[in-house]
Design a protein around this motif. Structure first.
Motif, PDB file in Angstrom:
ATOM      1  N   ARG A 132       0.822  -1.219   0.000  1.00  0.00           N
ATOM      2  CA  ARG A 132       0.000   0.000   0.000  1.00  0.00           C
ATOM      3  C   ARG A 132       0.855   1.268   0.000  1.00  0.00           C
ATOM      4  O   ARG A 132       0.518   2.256  -0.635  1.00  0.00           O
ATOM      5  CB  ARG A 132      -0.948   0.004   1.212  1.00  0.00           C
ATOM      6  CG  ARG A 132      -1.807   1.253   1.337  1.00  0.00           C
ATOM      7  CD  ARG A 132      -2.740   1.386   0.140  1.00  0.00           C
ATOM      8  NE  ARG A 132      -3.447   2.657   0.123  1.00  0.00           N
ATOM      9  CZ  ARG A 132      -2.974   3.774  -0.431  1.00  0.00           C
ATOM     10  NH1 ARG A 132      -1.779   3.785  -0.989  1.00  0.00           N
ATOM     11  NH2 ARG A 132      -3.689   4.880  -0.414  1.00  0.00           N
ATOM     12  N   GLN A 183       3.873  14.122  -1.267  1.00  0.00           N
ATOM     13  CA  GLN A 183       3.537  12.709  -1.493  1.00  0.00           C
ATOM     14  C   GLN A 183       3.159  12.031  -0.175  1.00  0.00           C
ATOM     15  O   GLN A 183       2.194  11.280  -0.100  1.00  0.00           O
ATOM     16  CB  GLN A 183       4.731  11.978  -2.120  1.00  0.00           C
ATOM     17  CG  GLN A 183       4.983  12.394  -3.562  1.00  0.00           C
ATOM     18  CD  GLN A 183       6.325  11.896  -4.080  1.00  0.00           C
ATOM     19  OE1 GLN A 183       7.186  11.457  -3.314  1.00  0.00           O
ATOM     20  NE2 GLN A 183       6.507  11.967  -5.390  1.00  0.00           N
ATOM     21  N   ARG A 186      -0.245  13.249   1.069  1.00  0.00           N
ATOM     22  CA  ARG A 186      -1.319  12.657   0.268  1.00  0.00           C
ATOM     23  C   ARG A 186      -1.564  11.216   0.723  1.00  0.00           C
ATOM     24  O   ARG A 186      -2.697  10.797   0.925  1.00  0.00           O
ATOM     25  CB  ARG A 186      -0.940  12.702  -1.213  1.00  0.00           C
ATOM     26  CG  ARG A 186      -2.082  12.292  -2.137  1.00  0.00           C
ATOM     27  CD  ARG A 186      -1.745  12.520  -3.601  1.00  0.00           C
ATOM     28  NE  ARG A 186      -1.563  13.927  -3.906  1.00  0.00           N
ATOM     29  CZ  ARG A 186      -0.435  14.469  -4.367  1.00  0.00           C
ATOM     30  NH1 ARG A 186       0.617  13.719  -4.602  1.00  0.00           N
ATOM     31  NH2 ARG A 186      -0.363  15.759  -4.608  1.00  0.00           N
ATOM     32  N   LEU A 187      -0.481  10.480   0.912  1.00  0.00           N
ATOM     33  CA  LEU A 187      -0.590   9.073   1.330  1.00  0.00           C
ATOM     34  C   LEU A 187      -1.296   8.959   2.693  1.00  0.00           C
ATOM     35  O   LEU A 187      -2.206   8.155   2.868  1.00  0.00           O
ATOM     36  CB  LEU A 187       0.818   8.455   1.399  1.00  0.00           C
ATOM     37  CG  LEU A 187       0.877   6.980   1.780  1.00  0.00           C
ATOM     38  CD1 LEU A 187       0.232   6.113   0.703  1.00  0.00           C
ATOM     39  CD2 LEU A 187       2.323   6.537   1.997  1.00  0.00           C
ATOM     40  N   VAL A 189      -3.354  11.041   4.162  1.00  0.00           N
ATOM     41  CA  VAL A 189      -4.774  11.421   4.092  1.00  0.00           C
ATOM     42  C   VAL A 189      -5.589  10.323   3.390  1.00  0.00           C
ATOM     43  O   VAL A 189      -6.676   9.953   3.847  1.00  0.00           O
ATOM     44  CB  VAL A 189      -4.921  12.790   3.396  1.00  0.00           C
ATOM     45  CG1 VAL A 189      -6.373  13.090   3.086  1.00  0.00           C
ATOM     46  CG2 VAL A 189      -4.331  13.889   4.270  1.00  0.00           C
ATOM     47  N   GLU A 190      -5.039   9.780   2.303  1.00  0.00           N
ATOM     48  CA  GLU A 190      -5.752   8.702   1.587  1.00  0.00           C
ATOM     49  C   GLU A 190      -5.970   7.490   2.488  1.00  0.00           C
ATOM     50  O   GLU A 190      -7.059   6.918   2.540  1.00  0.00           O
ATOM     51  CB  GLU A 190      -4.928   8.251   0.373  1.00  0.00           C
ATOM     52  CG  GLU A 190      -5.049   9.167  -0.821  1.00  0.00           C
ATOM     53  CD  GLU A 190      -4.105   8.758  -1.948  1.00  0.00           C
ATOM     54  OE1 GLU A 190      -4.036   9.503  -2.931  1.00  0.00           O
ATOM     55  OE2 GLU A 190      -3.424   7.703  -1.849  1.00  0.00           O
ATOM     56  N   ILE A 191      -4.912   7.113   3.207  1.00  0.00           N
ATOM     57  CA  ILE A 191      -5.000   5.925   4.059  1.00  0.00           C
ATOM     58  C   ILE A 191      -6.011   6.141   5.190  1.00  0.00           C
ATOM     59  O   ILE A 191      -6.781   5.239   5.524  1.00  0.00           O
ATOM     60  CB  ILE A 191      -3.602   5.547   4.606  1.00  0.00           C
ATOM     61  CG1 ILE A 191      -2.790   4.907   3.478  1.00  0.00           C
ATOM     62  CG2 ILE A 191      -3.701   4.623   5.802  1.00  0.00           C
ATOM     63  CD1 ILE A 191      -1.384   4.536   3.837  1.00  0.00           C
ATOM     64  N   CYS A 192      -6.024   7.329   5.770  1.00  0.00           N
ATOM     65  CA  CYS A 192      -6.988   7.601   6.846  1.00  0.00           C
ATOM     66  C   CYS A 192      -8.412   7.488   6.323  1.00  0.00           C
ATOM     67  O   CYS A 192      -9.294   6.961   7.014  1.00  0.00           O
ATOM     68  CB  CYS A 192      -6.746   8.976   7.459  1.00  0.00           C
ATOM     69  SG  CYS A 192      -5.261   9.013   8.466  1.00  0.00           S
ATOM     70  N   ARG A 193      -8.630   7.975   5.106  1.00  0.00           N
ATOM     71  CA  ARG A 193      -9.978   7.867   4.521  1.00  0.00           C
ATOM     72  C   ARG A 193     -10.328   6.404   4.300  1.00  0.00           C
ATOM     73  O   ARG A 193     -11.412   5.956   4.653  1.00  0.00           O
ATOM     74  CB  ARG A 193     -10.037   8.610   3.193  1.00  0.00           C
ATOM     75  CG  ARG A 193      -9.928  10.081   3.403  1.00  0.00           C
ATOM     76  CD  ARG A 193     -10.783  10.882   2.429  1.00  0.00           C
ATOM     77  NE  ARG A 193     -10.617  12.286   2.768  1.00  0.00           N
ATOM     78  CZ  ARG A 193      -9.846  13.119   2.083  1.00  0.00           C
ATOM     79  NH1 ARG A 193      -9.238  12.718   0.991  1.00  0.00           N
ATOM     80  NH2 ARG A 193      -9.725  14.362   2.474  1.00  0.00           N
ATOM     81  N   GLU A 194      -9.410   5.658   3.677  1.00  0.00           N
ATOM     82  CA  GLU A 194      -9.667   4.242   3.379  1.00  0.00           C
ATOM     83  C   GLU A 194     -10.018   3.460   4.643  1.00  0.00           C
ATOM     84  O   GLU A 194     -10.858   2.581   4.629  1.00  0.00           O
ATOM     85  CB  GLU A 194      -8.406   3.587   2.786  1.00  0.00           C
ATOM     86  CG  GLU A 194      -8.091   3.971   1.363  1.00  0.00           C
ATOM     87  CD  GLU A 194      -6.643   3.608   0.990  1.00  0.00           C
ATOM     88  OE1 GLU A 194      -6.158   4.186   0.030  1.00  0.00           O
ATOM     89  OE2 GLU A 194      -6.019   2.774   1.675  1.00  0.00           O
ATOM     90  N   PHE A 212      -3.958  19.641   1.996  1.00  0.00           N
ATOM     91  CA  PHE A 212      -4.288  18.223   2.132  1.00  0.00           C
ATOM     92  C   PHE A 212      -5.330  17.866   3.189  1.00  0.00           C
ATOM     93  O   PHE A 212      -6.035  16.893   3.029  1.00  0.00           O
ATOM     94  CB  PHE A 212      -3.013  17.412   2.399  1.00  0.00           C
ATOM     95  CG  PHE A 212      -2.134  17.329   1.185  1.00  0.00           C
ATOM     96  CD1 PHE A 212      -2.441  16.447   0.156  1.00  0.00           C
ATOM     97  CD2 PHE A 212      -1.035  18.149   1.046  1.00  0.00           C
ATOM     98  CE1 PHE A 212      -1.653  16.383  -0.978  1.00  0.00           C
ATOM     99  CE2 PHE A 212      -0.244  18.094  -0.089  1.00  0.00           C
ATOM    100  CZ  PHE A 212      -0.556  17.207  -1.107  1.00  0.00           C
ATOM    101  N   GLU A 214      -8.733  18.295   5.737  1.00  0.00           N
ATOM    102  CA  GLU A 214     -10.061  18.877   5.587  1.00  0.00           C
ATOM    103  C   GLU A 214     -10.434  19.808   6.734  1.00  0.00           C
ATOM    104  O   GLU A 214     -11.422  20.528   6.657  1.00  0.00           O
ATOM    105  CB  GLU A 214     -11.088  17.754   5.467  1.00  0.00           C
ATOM    106  CG  GLU A 214     -11.148  16.868   6.693  1.00  0.00           C
ATOM    107  CD  GLU A 214     -11.675  15.476   6.360  1.00  0.00           C
ATOM    108  OE1 GLU A 214     -10.854  14.546   6.259  1.00  0.00           O
ATOM    109  OE2 GLU A 214     -12.888  15.345   6.227  1.00  0.00           O
TER     110      GLU A 214
END
Ligand code: ADP
Length: 279
Positions: A132, A183, A186-187, A189-194, A212, A214
């Protein structure tokens, strides 16, 4: 869900680092904690998992009142809180995989972790996490053979291997160049959302936070003086947070970074065009 209520911290020196801080973070929300040096950001992050003992107030993770736990139970509760550090805090002479698995040390009996024998399910999780964060091919490398950005990816995978309910992240990009910083943000924030993870990121770079996260919480002298979306962080809010401190300097630095990126992109386009021309 993380709930911080009327949290205070007065150090033995008499420094009032937190003066009654309250906020709640729902699952999946990433909050950027900003504020000038000495405003209490590190103290707040550390009071949440009691690396620093709060003087008053409460911290709830789900139904657990972290602040009320006796020491033995605090150790169990800390397993539910993943931490990511500025300097990565990896064991340099261990492999990437071993570093990720060390996130599980709280769960395996001592003799097994001592022999570095982990249940296959943990190893499978660690491989999935390395995939991941883009480091699957580096699993067997020693941590000290990696770049800063790669090390921070290991730090992220290790925190996740713990299967946490909350991430506390302390200046994750302070040792990284601007592009790698983006980078990594971004990673995260994406992982926290997932994973529907709430997270608090102590981040000194306002523009990176704005780009990045919210929600931004601004601290000044141990108090929350701003809590809202990045779009609401206008001049008045920034002045409230940073006072007379010259935040325009931060803006200039960000503009310089952006123009550096634009130049790199232009060079890449030229190179591609040259290649296309000779093909
Ligand atoms: P930030 O992370 O925003 O720079 P800190 O949480 O490190 O702020 O510091 C907040 C305040 O608490 C500052 O006045 C600082 O000097 C004080 N402080 C931080 N750590 C300690 C400590 N271990 N002992 C005494 N005072 C401290």
């Amino acid at each position: 869900m993380l709930r911080v209520s009327h949290l205070t911290k007065t150090y033995r020196t008499g420094d009032k680092a937190l003066k009654g801080v309250s906020f709640a973070i729902p699952a999946g929300q990433v909050v950027g904690l900003i504020g000038p040096s000495g405003s209490g950001k590190s103290t707040l992050i550390r009071c949440i998992n009691r690396l620093v003992e709060p003087s008053g107030g409460a911290v709830h993770l789900g139904d657990t009142d972290i602040t009320a736990l006796p020491r033995a139970r605090l150790r169990l509760a800390r397993r539910r809180i993943g931490m990511i550090f500025q300097e990565y805090a990896l064991v340099e002479r261990l492999t990437v995989m071993e570093n990720v698995l060390s996130g599980r040390l709280g769960y395996v009996p001592f003799w097994r972790s001592f022999l570095r024998r982990f249940p296959p399910a943990y190893v499978a999780d660690a491989f999935a996490l390395l995939d991941r964060v883009g480091l699957l091919d580096h699993a067997d490398k020693r941590a000290d053979a990696l770049s800063g950005g790669q090390r921070q990816r290991v730090g992220i995978a290790r925190a996740l291997e713990q299967d946490p309910e909350l991430l506390l992240i302390d200046e994750p990009t302070a040792s990284l160049d601007p592009r790698t910083s983006r980078q990594i943000m971004r990673l995260i924030v994406e992982i926290c959302r997932e994973r529907h993870l709430p997270a608090v990121i102590n981040i000194h770079d306002v523009l990176l936070a704005q780009a990045f996260v919210e929600r931004i919480i601004g601290l000044r002298a141990g108090e929350i003086v701003f809590d809202g979306p990045p779009g609401a962080l206008d001049m008045a809010a920034l002045t409230r947070i940073y006072g007379e401190e010259d935040w325009a300097a931060m803006r200039r630095q960000a503009d310089a970074d952006a123009s550096e990126d634009a130049q790199e992109a232009a060079h890449a386009r030229e190179a591609a065009a040259r290649l296309a021309g000779t093909a």
